[in-house]
Design an enzyme around this catalytic site. Structure first.
Site, PDB file in Angstrom:
ATOM      1  N   LYS A  54     -52.684 -67.767  62.141  1.00  0.00           N
ATOM      2  CA  LYS A  54     -51.986 -67.801  60.853  1.00  0.00           C
ATOM      3  C   LYS A  54     -52.811 -68.476  59.749  1.00  0.00           C
ATOM      4  CE  LYS A  54     -47.622 -66.167  61.488  1.00  0.00           C
ATOM      5  NZ  LYS A  54     -47.473 -66.047  62.931  1.00  0.00           N
ATOM      6  N   SER A  79     -40.329 -71.415  60.546  1.00  0.00           N
ATOM      7  CA  SER A  79     -40.054 -72.465  61.518  1.00  0.00           C
ATOM      8  C   SER A  79     -41.270 -72.643  62.413  1.00  0.00           C
ATOM      9  CB  SER A  79     -38.838 -72.085  62.357  1.00  0.00           C
ATOM     10  OG  SER A  79     -39.007 -70.771  62.837  1.00  0.00           O
ATOM     11  N   ASN A  81     -45.723 -71.258  63.021  1.00  0.00           N
ATOM     12  CA  ASN A  81     -47.127 -71.444  62.695  1.00  0.00           C
ATOM     13  C   ASN A  81     -47.484 -71.125  61.240  1.00  0.00           C
ATOM     14  OD1 ASN A  81     -47.815 -72.323  65.259  1.00  0.00           O
ATOM     15  ND2 ASN A  81     -48.057 -70.243  66.047  1.00  0.00           N
ATOM     16  N   GLN A  84     -47.431 -74.255  59.087  1.00  0.00           N
ATOM     17  CA  GLN A  84     -48.606 -75.111  59.247  1.00  0.00           C
ATOM     18  C   GLN A  84     -49.857 -74.476  58.653  1.00  0.00           C
ATOM     19  OE1 GLN A  84     -48.714 -76.970  63.314  1.00  0.00           O
ATOM     20  NE2 GLN A  84     -46.664 -76.120  63.362  1.00  0.00           N
ATOM     21  N   ASP A 173     -62.843 -49.982  74.228  1.00  0.00           N
ATOM     22  CA  ASP A 173     -61.990 -48.799  74.395  1.00  0.00           C
ATOM     23  C   ASP A 173     -60.587 -49.061  73.860  1.00  0.00           C
ATOM     24  OD1 ASP A 173     -63.897 -47.166  75.979  1.00  0.00           O
ATOM     25  OD2 ASP A 173     -63.725 -48.863  77.349  1.00  0.00           O
ATOM     26  N   GLY A 181     -43.857 -59.624  63.043  1.00  0.00           N
ATOM     27  CA  GLY A 181     -43.656 -58.857  61.812  1.00  0.00           C
ATOM     28  C   GLY A 181     -44.760 -57.856  61.547  1.00  0.00           C
ATOM     29  N   GLY A 182     -45.854 -57.978  62.294  1.00  0.00           N
ATOM     30  CA  GLY A 182     -46.912 -56.982  62.207  1.00  0.00           C
ATOM     31  C   GLY A 182     -48.072 -57.320  61.287  1.00  0.00           C
ATOM     32  N   GLY A 183     -48.152 -58.557  60.808  1.00  0.00           N
ATOM     33  CA  GLY A 183     -49.281 -58.934  59.951  1.00  0.00           C
ATOM     34  C   GLY A 183     -50.598 -58.930  60.708  1.00  0.00           C
ATOM     35  N   GLU A 205     -45.035 -56.422  72.383  1.00  0.00           N
ATOM     36  CA  GLU A 205     -43.832 -57.144  71.946  1.00  0.00           C
ATOM     37  C   GLU A 205     -43.092 -57.696  73.147  1.00  0.00           C
ATOM     38  OE1 GLU A 205     -41.439 -55.392  68.270  1.00  0.00           O
ATOM     39  OE2 GLU A 205     -41.631 -53.968  69.892  1.00  0.00           O
ATOM     40  N   GLY A 209     -37.201 -58.079  72.284  1.00  0.00           N
ATOM     41  CA  GLY A 209     -37.293 -57.885  70.837  1.00  0.00           C
ATOM     42  C   GLY A 209     -38.235 -56.750  70.491  1.00  0.00           C
ATOM     43  N   ASP A 211     -38.221 -54.300  68.470  1.00  0.00           N
ATOM     44  CA  ASP A 211     -37.873 -53.587  67.233  1.00  0.00           C
ATOM     45  C   ASP A 211     -39.027 -52.732  66.703  1.00  0.00           C
ATOM     46  OD1 ASP A 211     -38.777 -56.447  66.649  1.00  0.00           O
ATOM     47  OD2 ASP A 211     -39.080 -55.468  64.715  1.00  0.00           O
ATOM     48  N   LYS A 274     -58.350 -72.797  82.169  1.00  0.00           N
ATOM     49  CA  LYS A 274     -58.277 -74.188  81.673  1.00  0.00           C
ATOM     50  C   LYS A 274     -57.919 -74.209  80.195  1.00  0.00           C
ATOM     51  CE  LYS A 274     -60.140 -74.277  85.682  1.00  0.00           C
ATOM     52  NZ  LYS A 274     -59.166 -74.168  86.784  1.00  0.00           N
ATOM     53  N   SER A 305     -53.029 -65.130  70.425  1.00  0.00           N
ATOM     54  CA  SER A 305     -52.723 -65.413  69.025  1.00  0.00           C
ATOM     55  C   SER A 305     -52.551 -66.895  68.705  1.00  0.00           C
ATOM     56  CB  SER A 305     -51.471 -64.648  68.610  1.00  0.00           C
ATOM     57  OG  SER A 305     -50.380 -64.987  69.451  1.00  0.00           O
ATOM     58  N   ASN A 308     -49.782 -73.198  70.227  1.00  0.00           N
ATOM     59  CA  ASN A 308     -48.880 -74.294  69.862  1.00  0.00           C
ATOM     60  C   ASN A 308     -47.619 -74.291  70.706  1.00  0.00           C
ATOM     61  OD1 ASN A 308     -50.619 -75.306  67.929  1.00  0.00           O
ATOM     62  ND2 ASN A 308     -49.795 -73.983  66.333  1.00  0.00           N
TER      63      ASN A 308
HETATM   64  C1  LIG Z   1     -46.880 -65.318  63.806  1.00  0.00           C
HETATM   65  C2  LIG Z   1     -47.337 -65.207  65.193  1.00  0.00           C
HETATM   66  C3  LIG Z   1     -47.330 -63.964  65.869  1.00  0.00           C
HETATM   67  C4  LIG Z   1     -46.799 -62.701  65.236  1.00  0.00           C
HETATM   68  O1  LIG Z   1     -47.591 -62.313  64.135  1.00  0.00           O
HETATM   69  P1  LIG Z   1     -47.120 -61.193  63.114  1.00  0.00           P
HETATM   70  O2  LIG Z   1     -48.181 -61.156  62.083  1.00  0.00           O
HETATM   71  O3  LIG Z   1     -45.788 -61.624  62.558  1.00  0.00           O
HETATM   72  O4  LIG Z   1     -46.982 -59.924  63.869  1.00  0.00           O
HETATM   73  C5  LIG Z   1     -47.847 -63.932  67.142  1.00  0.00           C
HETATM   74  N1  LIG Z   1     -48.328 -65.037  67.763  1.00  0.00           N
HETATM   75  C6  LIG Z   1     -48.344 -66.231  67.154  1.00  0.00           C
HETATM   76  C7  LIG Z   1     -48.878 -67.400  67.898  1.00  0.00           C
HETATM   77  C8  LIG Z   1     -47.858 -66.368  65.847  1.00  0.00           C
HETATM   78  O5  LIG Z   1     -47.873 -67.560  65.252  1.00  0.00           O
END
Ligand SMILES: *Cc1c(COP(=O)(O)O)cnc(C)c1O
Length: 319
Positions: A54, A79, A81, A84, A173, A181-183, A205, A209, A211, A274, A305, A308
């Protein structure tokens, strides 16, 4: 209709975050490869500043503020990441930040956001409309509201994760990316398909959830109730107006994994690699290693991703 971002936007974002964001490591594991029957390259955003990707999008957005916007400040509601990421970016750029967070947020998250110098405004998640609150606040104070995913500068910033991965490991590949949300996935898909039009980009996903999977199949944005899953970063109810067209055009498929599979991924990350990852951070890893998508014999990019997670909570998951 043209998409909200293109490859140039991601390259420009990469220049803006250079030397500020961490160029996160790409890790491999022979055991993981053996289990998946594939060659996996883990892009470890759990080692990003503030512990998740993020920071990339937040910094890319704030770095483009005009002098007037910088002076008035930034506002965000989150609420997790994103709060922050915005707070840290604002601190680094000397921009005032106000973050709207639920009153009952984990104390560590409230403390972390305040620790980056942001003003935290709390709301009651059962009574108040956080989006309306943030909008009102930004209007009253002239602050710029930066949403967590549905914003071109945020999407472009997130895409730098895939750009770095592909620069480092060359042709892949398949690229597996979690999505809320797909960002993240929209930025990564634009980067990956530009560098290699043949790459398969797969979204992952939580099964509770799904969606985005439903939306992709229906050809329109489907809204669901807040899903019950340990993947709190993917508890979004719908994908964005800007992210959805990218998902429609550039994401090949969306698969799901269960909470039990996420715990298995966190266990593997901790025990074998680890490494601490948060539940949402394990989505793509679980999909690659536990059969949610066919990757046999392939070279596969896996975006982890974030990392935390409350350590006591992690211990409970793994017990
Ligand atoms: C925000 C977040 C996501 C989802 O990201 P989007 O851009 O909303 O799809 C996935 N993993 C972590 C750790 C995040 O903080």
């Amino acid at each position: 209709m043209s998409l909200a971002i293109n490859f140039d936007d991601i390259q420009l974002a990469a220049q803006r975050i250079k030397g500020v964001a961490n160029r996160t490591p790409v890790l491999t594991s022979r055991t993981a490869n053996g289990q998946a029957g594939a060659e996996l390259f883990f892009k470890c955003e759990n080692y990003q500043r503030m512990g998740a990707f993020k920071f990339r999008g937040a910094y890319n957005a704030l770095a483009q503020f005009t002098p007037e916007q910088r002076k008035a400040g930034v506002c965000a509601f989150s609420s997790g990441n994103h709060a922050q990421g915005i707070a840290l970016s604002a601190q680094l750029l000397g921009i005032p930040a106000a973050i709207v967070m639920p009153l009952d947020s984990p104390a560590i998250k409230l403390a972390a956001t305040r620790g980056y110098g942001a003003e935290v405004i709390t709301y009651d998640r059962y009574k108040d409309d956080r989006e309306a609150l943030a909008k009102q606040l930004s209007q009253e104070r002239g602050m710029t509201l930066i949403p967590p995913y549905d914003h071109a500068h945020v999407m472009a910033g997130q895409g730098t994760a895939a750009l770095e991965l592909l620069e480092e490991v060359g042709q892949l590949d398949t690229l597996l990316v979690c999505l809320g949300g797909g960002g993240l996935i929209s930025g990564c898909a634009v980067a990956a398909k530009h560098l290699n039009p043949k790459i398969r980009v797969i979204g992952v996903e939580p099964v509770a959830g799904n969606d985005a999977q439903q939306s992709k199949r229906a050809g329109k944005i489907i809204k669901i109730n807040t899903p019950k899953t340990i993947a709190d970063g993917a508890q979004t109810q719908f994908v964005g107006q800007l992210t959805f067209p990218v998902i429609q055009e550039l994401v090949d498929d969306i698969v799901t994994v269960s909470d039990a599979q996420l715990i298995e991924a966190m266990r593997f990350a901790a025990g074998r690699m680890k490494m601490v990852i948060e539940p949402t951070g394990g989505l793509a890893m679980a999909a690659a290693m536990q059969g949610a998508v066919d990757v046999k014999g392939q070279r596969v990019g896996v975006i982890i991703s974030g990392g935390n997670v409350d350590i006591a909570q992690l211990a409970k998951y793994l017990a």
